[in-house]
Design a protein around this motif. Structure first.
Motif, mmCIF file in Angstrom:
data_model
loop_
_atom_site.group_PDB
_atom_site.id
_atom_site.type_symbol
_atom_site.label_atom_id
_atom_site.label_comp_id
_atom_site.label_asym_id
_atom_site.label_seq_id
_atom_site.Cartn_x
_atom_site.Cartn_y
_atom_site.Cartn_z
ATOM 1 N N GLU A 149 46.589 31.857 33.731
ATOM 2 C CA GLU A 149 47.310 31.873 34.885
ATOM 3 C C GLU A 149 48.235 33.016 34.479
ATOM 4 O O GLU A 149 48.712 33.676 35.721
ATOM 5 C CB GLU A 149 48.140 30.407 35.184
ATOM 6 N N ASN A 150 48.743 33.535 33.615
ATOM 7 C CA ASN A 150 49.544 34.460 33.214
ATOM 8 C C ASN A 150 48.805 36.019 32.973
ATOM 9 O O ASN A 150 49.486 36.871 32.616
ATOM 10 C CB ASN A 150 50.514 34.330 32.374
ATOM 11 N N SER A 151 47.580 35.719 33.094
ATOM 12 C CA SER A 151 46.952 36.978 32.543
ATOM 13 C C SER A 151 46.555 37.896 33.869
ATOM 14 O O SER A 151 46.337 37.243 34.843
ATOM 15 C CB SER A 151 45.445 36.629 31.912
ATOM 16 N N GLU A 152 46.772 39.144 33.684
ATOM 17 C CA GLU A 152 46.525 40.055 34.772
ATOM 18 C C GLU A 152 45.045 40.563 35.088
ATOM 19 O O GLU A 152 44.670 40.991 35.993
ATOM 20 C CB GLU A 152 47.511 41.357 34.394
ATOM 21 N N TRP A 153 44.354 40.219 34.085
ATOM 22 C CA TRP A 153 42.766 40.703 34.173
ATOM 23 C C TRP A 153 41.556 39.572 33.621
ATOM 24 O O TRP A 153 40.590 39.685 34.243
ATOM 25 C CB TRP A 153 42.583 41.725 33.390
ATOM 26 N N ILE A 154 42.224 38.452 33.085
ATOM 27 C CA ILE A 154 41.283 37.047 32.696
ATOM 28 C C ILE A 154 41.125 36.383 33.707
ATOM 29 O O ILE A 154 42.206 35.720 34.072
ATOM 30 C CB ILE A 154 41.510 36.853 31.461
ATOM 31 N N THR A 155 40.083 35.696 34.137
ATOM 32 C CA THR A 155 39.728 34.870 35.416
ATOM 33 C C THR A 155 38.877 33.692 34.822
ATOM 34 O O THR A 155 38.193 33.625 33.823
ATOM 35 C CB THR A 155 39.252 35.444 36.724
#
Length: 274
Positions: free
Chosen positions: A75-81
């Motif tokens: 949830e805090n990653s800018e690029w991992i979904t």
């Protein structure tokens, strides 16, 4: 201008994520650093895809929980979904088909003008199972390339009889490409050298060495949880809290699918084409 000359890459990690650990997340960071350091690639997205319950692996808890934990972890990653398509299928889906599904989504997003550089784009659920010819795919340098991200154990599992179809392995490494993160005690280069198929496509296999030894495994995490031992700092805090709140990973859950043959072994055993 430099970024425009690089091939855009989306990293796809398929697995149980039972539960997702800090090492799973670390793999994405290692792969991105390695690929971008070559000067040839620009990693624009990472996707976590948890296997469905139909995989029948021993100790596998419900996909709903595994997907939820993966979402908390990223949830805090800018690029991992996190994508739930694979986990929501009623039966086990071969990894090659999962990759095709995500590649079709990438091509659909490009046609619709969506930007794959952001994790906030609205996905168009367009599932196309038909393969695009490898030659036409590689001619489009401007297209985003999808690579499978995995650990050395997955690479070495290619050699286990009836676990993978030969055609699927050829498609994964030959058409899409593979980024393999080394683990303690593994030598992917030796395995590639021993396999004629992997050797043929060796230029599409990127072996990334983790210089900071990190041998966290979900199996060891589950074992510690069953024994009431601390696993803090092995998992994201939100994931650990979710596990405790939902009382996941017990002696009972570890017996899930006990005595059941793994889905690919059921499907490919006795299949002369596998």
């Amino acid at each position: 201008m430099e970024d425009e000359r690089r091939t855009r890459v989306v990293l796809l990690a398929c697995g149980s994520f039972n539960p997702i650990t800090n090492m799973h997340l670390r793999m994405f960071e290692l792969a991105r650093d390695y690929l971008e350091d070559t000067g040839r690639y620009k990693v624009v997205k990472g996707i976590v895809s948890a296997v469905g319950d139909g995989y029948k692996k021993k100790g596998l808890i419900e996909a709903f929980h595994r997907v939820k934990m993966a979402r908390l972890a990223t949830e805090n990653s800018e690029w991992i979904t996190v994508d739930a398509w694979e986990s929501s299928q009623p039966e086990w889906v071969e990894t090659a088909k999962v990759i095709r599904h995500h590649y079709s989504e990438l091509t659909a997003a490009k046609k619709d003008g969506d930007d794959v550089d952001t994790v906030k784009y609205v996905k168009k659920r367009r599932i196309e199972e038909n393969c695009v010819e490898s030659s036409s795919y590689h001619k489009k340098r401007e297209a985003t390339q999808l690579m499978l991200l995995c650990g050395a154990d997955v690479l070495e599992s290619f050699g286990i009889p009836n676990l993978w179809k030969e055609d699927d392995i050829a498609e994964i490494v030959g058409r899409f490409g593979l980024v393999c993160i080394t683990r303690c005690g593994s030598d992917p280069h030796e395995f590639i050298h021993r396999s004629d198929m992997l050797w043929k496509h060796r230029k599409n296999i990127h072996v990334v060495r983790e210089w900071v030894a990190n041998d966290i495994s979900a199996t060891h995490v589950r074992q510690a949880l069953r024994r009431g031992q601390s696993v803090r700092y092995l998992l994201p805090d939100h994931v650990l809290r979710y596990i405790h709140d939902n009382r996941l990973y017990s002696a009972e859950s570890e017996q899930n699918n006990a005595g059941v043959v793994l889905a690919p072994l059921q499907r490919y055993a006795g299949d002369p084409s596998s």
